[in-house]
Write a protein that holds these residues in place. Structure first.
Motif, mmCIF file in Angstrom:
data_model
loop_
_atom_site.group_PDB
_atom_site.id
_atom_site.type_symbol
_atom_site.label_atom_id
_atom_site.label_comp_id
_atom_site.label_asym_id
_atom_site.label_seq_id
_atom_site.Cartn_x
_atom_site.Cartn_y
_atom_site.Cartn_z
ATOM 1 N N GLN A 139 -1.839 1.559 -8.456
ATOM 2 C CA GLN A 139 -2.750 2.600 -7.971
ATOM 3 C C GLN A 139 -2.459 3.955 -8.613
ATOM 4 O OE1 GLN A 139 -2.339 1.985 -3.711
ATOM 5 N NE2 GLN A 139 -4.052 0.545 -3.690
ATOM 6 N N GLN A 140 -1.211 4.209 -8.967
ATOM 7 C CA GLN A 140 -0.867 5.459 -9.656
ATOM 8 C C GLN A 140 -1.482 5.516 -11.048
ATOM 9 O OE1 GLN A 140 3.424 5.355 -9.417
ATOM 10 N NE2 GLN A 140 3.455 6.370 -7.416
ATOM 11 N N GLU A 141 -1.747 4.363 -11.625
ATOM 12 C CA GLU A 141 -2.375 4.290 -12.954
ATOM 13 C C GLU A 141 -3.879 4.525 -12.865
ATOM 14 O OE1 GLU A 141 -0.820 3.945 -15.928
ATOM 15 O OE2 GLU A 141 1.107 3.954 -14.888
ATOM 16 N N ASP A 142 -4.437 4.404 -11.673
ATOM 17 C CA ASP A 142 -5.856 4.666 -11.411
ATOM 18 C C ASP A 142 -6.791 3.724 -12.170
ATOM 19 O OD1 ASP A 142 -7.764 6.051 -9.904
ATOM 20 O OD2 ASP A 142 -8.222 7.388 -11.580
ATOM 21 N N PHE A 143 -6.401 2.457 -12.265
ATOM 22 C CA PHE A 143 -7.271 1.462 -12.884
ATOM 23 C C PHE A 143 -8.448 1.165 -11.961
ATOM 24 C CE2 PHE A 143 -3.088 0.119 -14.762
ATOM 25 C CZ PHE A 143 -3.406 0.436 -16.078
ATOM 26 N N LYS A 144 -9.589 0.865 -12.549
ATOM 27 C CA LYS A 144 -10.787 0.539 -11.772
ATOM 28 C C LYS A 144 -11.157 -0.933 -11.879
ATOM 29 C CE LYS A 144 -11.569 4.889 -10.752
ATOM 30 N NZ LYS A 144 -10.524 5.386 -9.918
ATOM 31 N N LYS A 145 -10.672 -1.601 -12.939
ATOM 32 C CA LYS A 145 -11.088 -2.972 -13.194
ATOM 33 C C LYS A 145 -9.913 -3.936 -13.130
ATOM 34 C CE LYS A 145 -15.044 -1.764 -16.009
ATOM 35 N NZ LYS A 145 -15.727 -1.972 -17.268
ATOM 36 N N HIS A 146 -10.216 -5.114 -12.627
ATOM 37 C CA HIS A 146 -9.234 -6.180 -12.484
ATOM 38 C C HIS A 146 -8.535 -6.474 -13.816
ATOM 39 C CE1 HIS A 146 -7.720 -9.906 -10.548
ATOM 40 N NE2 HIS A 146 -7.814 -10.395 -11.764
ATOM 41 N N GLY A 147 -9.329 -6.644 -14.878
ATOM 42 C CA GLY A 147 -8.777 -6.974 -16.185
ATOM 43 C C GLY A 147 -7.823 -5.921 -16.724
#
Length: 184
Positions: A28-36
């Motif tokens: 969550q700290q990386e702020d990814f939006k997509k599963h891949g």
């Protein structure tokens, strides 16, 4: 919680030294939006296997069935725009439940897993015009309506495709019963 998922969660901490919650925080700290993106990050930067990366990605995005608070909601989402397949699902569920008290229906995001001691079937409203019943019968030669599965990465061995309710048959139920018996 599904025992297999709990085992993975336990092994995640044993293998990495961090709990699932700690990995979710890192992701969550990386702020990814997509599963891949999450899977790629965990595999490339942290040496995860695909299974562990997939688990953490789902838990981070709350996109797995275990994160859903209402399994009826999962089924409603599966059949949105495919409501004409609901009678097939209900009929299959009723027939399969009659096999024995140990049958378990586990809704996921895109399908319903059907288990005894292990998964023996999948009920999948695949598209608006195709309903698929995945069946686990390893070693069984294709026959009649039963065709080999080449798409599900080993989650099932065979599939039966139904395009409309008239294709529902005793043969389908017989194959499901055989898979149920093999899963015991």
């Amino acid at each position: 919680m599904d025992p297999a998922v709990q085992t993975m969660i336990d092994n995640l901490e044993k293998n990495t030294g961090k709990s699932l919650d700690q990995w979710v925080t890192i992701v969550q700290q990386e702020d990814f939006k997509k599963h891949g993106e999450i899977v790629k990050f965990l595999k490339a930067d942290h040496g995860f296997t695909h299974g562990f990366a997939n688990l953490v990605a789902h838990k981070s995005l709350k996109s797995d069935a275990g994160s859903a608070s209402d399994t009826d909601e999962l089924i409603a989402k599966q059949y949105k725009g495919k409501e004409h397949f609901l009678p097939i699902f209900q009929k299959l569920k009723s027939e399969i439940a009659a096999f024995g008290k140990d049958v378990e229906f586990v809704p996921k995001n895109a399908y319903v897993s059907v288990k005894r001691k292990k998964q023996f079937a999948m009920l999948v409203p695949a598209t608006k015009s195709r309903y698929e019943v995945g069946i686990n019968l390893k070693g069984q030669e294709p026959s009649g309506i039963l065709e080999l599965d080449t798409k599900s990465s080993g989650m099932i061995s065979h599939r039966v495709v139904i395009n409309h309710e008239e294709q529902y048959s005793k043969e389908l139920v017989d194959w499901l019963k055989k898979a149920y018996e093999a899963a015991g």
